[in-house]
Design a protein around this motif. Structure first.
Motif, PDB file in Angstrom:
ATOM      1  N   HIS A 149     -15.226  -7.920 -41.100  1.00 24.52           N
ATOM      2  CA  HIS A 149     -14.422  -7.933 -39.880  1.00 24.52           C
ATOM      3  C   HIS A 149     -15.301  -8.111 -38.640  1.00 24.52           C
ATOM      4  O   HIS A 149     -14.938  -8.842 -37.715  1.00 24.52           O
ATOM      5  N   MET A 150     -16.450  -7.443 -38.626  1.00 26.84           N
ATOM      6  CA  MET A 150     -17.336  -7.589 -37.465  1.00 26.84           C
ATOM      7  C   MET A 150     -17.902  -9.002 -37.358  1.00 26.84           C
ATOM      8  O   MET A 150     -18.060  -9.536 -36.257  1.00 26.84           O
ATOM      9  N   ILE A 151     -18.212  -9.616 -38.496  1.00 26.05           N
ATOM     10  CA  ILE A 151     -18.712 -10.998 -38.471  1.00 26.05           C
ATOM     11  C   ILE A 151     -17.668 -11.926 -37.846  1.00 26.05           C
ATOM     12  O   ILE A 151     -17.999 -12.786 -37.015  1.00 26.05           O
ATOM     13  N   ILE A 152     -16.414 -11.729 -38.215  1.00 24.95           N
ATOM     14  CA  ILE A 152     -15.350 -12.584 -37.689  1.00 24.95           C
ATOM     15  C   ILE A 152     -15.084 -12.293 -36.219  1.00 24.95           C
ATOM     16  O   ILE A 152     -14.999 -13.210 -35.387  1.00 24.95           O
ATOM     17  N   VAL A 153     -14.961 -11.009 -35.880  1.00 26.24           N
ATOM     18  CA  VAL A 153     -14.684 -10.653 -34.479  1.00 26.24           C
ATOM     19  C   VAL A 153     -15.817 -11.113 -33.573  1.00 26.24           C
ATOM     20  O   VAL A 153     -15.583 -11.600 -32.459  1.00 26.24           O
TER      21      VAL A 153
ATOM     22  N   ILE B 241      -8.658 -16.574 -42.013  1.00 30.53           N
ATOM     23  CA  ILE B 241     -10.045 -16.897 -41.654  1.00 30.53           C
ATOM     24  C   ILE B 241     -10.461 -18.230 -42.252  1.00 30.53           C
ATOM     25  O   ILE B 241     -11.128 -19.038 -41.594  1.00 30.53           O
ATOM     26  N   LEU B 242     -10.048 -18.481 -43.497  1.00 30.86           N
ATOM     27  CA  LEU B 242     -10.375 -19.752 -44.142  1.00 30.86           C
ATOM     28  C   LEU B 242      -9.776 -20.921 -43.374  1.00 30.86           C
ATOM     29  O   LEU B 242     -10.433 -21.952 -43.167  1.00 30.86           O
TER      30      LEU B 242
ATOM     31  N   VAL C  28     -12.315 -23.539 -35.790  1.00 31.09           N
ATOM     32  CA  VAL C  28     -12.155 -22.494 -34.761  1.00 31.09           C
ATOM     33  C   VAL C  28     -13.273 -21.466 -34.867  1.00 31.09           C
ATOM     34  O   VAL C  28     -13.800 -20.984 -33.871  1.00 31.09           O
ATOM     35  N   VAL C  29     -13.646 -21.104 -36.114  1.00 33.26           N
ATOM     36  CA  VAL C  29     -14.811 -20.254 -36.349  1.00 33.26           C
ATOM     37  C   VAL C  29     -15.816 -21.046 -37.161  1.00 33.26           C
ATOM     38  O   VAL C  29     -15.453 -21.927 -37.934  1.00 33.26           O
TER      39      VAL C  29
END
Length: 274
Positions: free
Chosen positions: A28-32, A264-265, A272-273
């Protein structure tokens, strides 16, 4: 500076909310962080994401102090002996993570700390959690850590090593392993919490040693702030989570993981990410 502090508060909140539930706090932290962009210094960001987890884990020490501190004058000799034996089992169980962490820490940091890995692992272990709770009720072999054989503790420690891959979730890996090995849901969760104490302490020390003087004083300040805030937020989550699992299963976390992993995928595939 104010904006950096706001980012740290948000990341610490994410860490505190997700450290103990089986959804992967690191993932979650990697994504945020992809959206917040705490820093362009990858070494600092990686250290931040690992070290503040120890702050969250220390909330376990405070919350379960009466269960993990063997030298309280209020304890009976038998209870003191049980706690010491429990720590022997925990130390043995953490050895696989220490060995593999020393061997593969750099490889994991370089190749696996990315949204693609996180999304895949969220979905895979989400499916596993649902499968775990949907199958035939498993026989509970152990209801206390005192009953837990050392070999079984080591096997749970091996399951914990799966969580070196971001998005897996250390708590998910150890809880799944514990339940499969015969622990009831609450015991598997508590053992996961206790096992996290030396695990995250070791991971933090490894990061500090590797970084050395590579970070600025300001970056260390942000890490220290995140450490404290993660402790505060996580402490508020423990009681709620433990009360929840006494009455409910883990399916909701499995569905959550799958939904977030797919989102996320999609974001990754659309750019976007990154």
């Amino acid at each position: 500076m104010i904006l950096d502090i706001v980012k740290v508060v948000l990341l610490s909140l994410v860490e505190g909310l997700t450290e103990f539930i089986p959804v992967s706090s690191t993932g979650h932290m990697i994504i945020v962080e992809q959206f917040l962009r705490l820093s362009e210094n990858k070494q600092f960001v990686n250290a931040f994401e690992i070290i503040i987890q120890l702050g969250a884990i220390l909330s376990v020490v405070v919350y379960y102090w009466h269960k993990i501190w063997p030298f309280s004058p209020k304890l009976t000799p038998q209870k003191r002996k049980e706690i010491i034996i429990m720590w022997m089992k925990i130390i043995v169980a953490v050895l696989p993570a220490i060995v593999l962490g020393l061997l593969f820490d750099d490889v994991i940091d370089e190749h696996l700390f990315n949204p693609m890995t996180v999304s895949v692992m969220l979905v895979v272990y989400g499916i596993l959690l649902i499968w775990l709770e949907s199958g035939k009720k498993r026989k509970e072999k152990y209801k206390t850590i005192a009953e837990l054989p050392i070999l079984t503790a080591v096997e749970i420690g091996i399951f914990q090593c799966l969580a070196m891959v971001p998005g897996t979730s250390r708590s998910a890996a150890t809880i799944i392993g514990g339940v499969l090995l015969g622990l009831n849901r609450v015991l598997a969760t508590e053992f996961s919490f206790f096992l996290a104490i030396p695990t995250m302490l070791g991971a933090t020390l490894l990061k500090v040693v590797k970084i050395g003087s590579g970070l600025s004083g300001y970056e260390w300040f942000l890490i220290a702030l995140g450490f404290v805030l993660s402790f505060i937020f996580a402490y508020g989550v423990i009681r709620v989570f433990m009360n929840y699992i006494k009455k409910h299963d883990f399916k909701i976390f499995g569905y959550y993981r799958i939904i977030v992993g797919i989102l996320i995928l999609i974001l990754f595939l659309t750019g976007v990410v990154k």
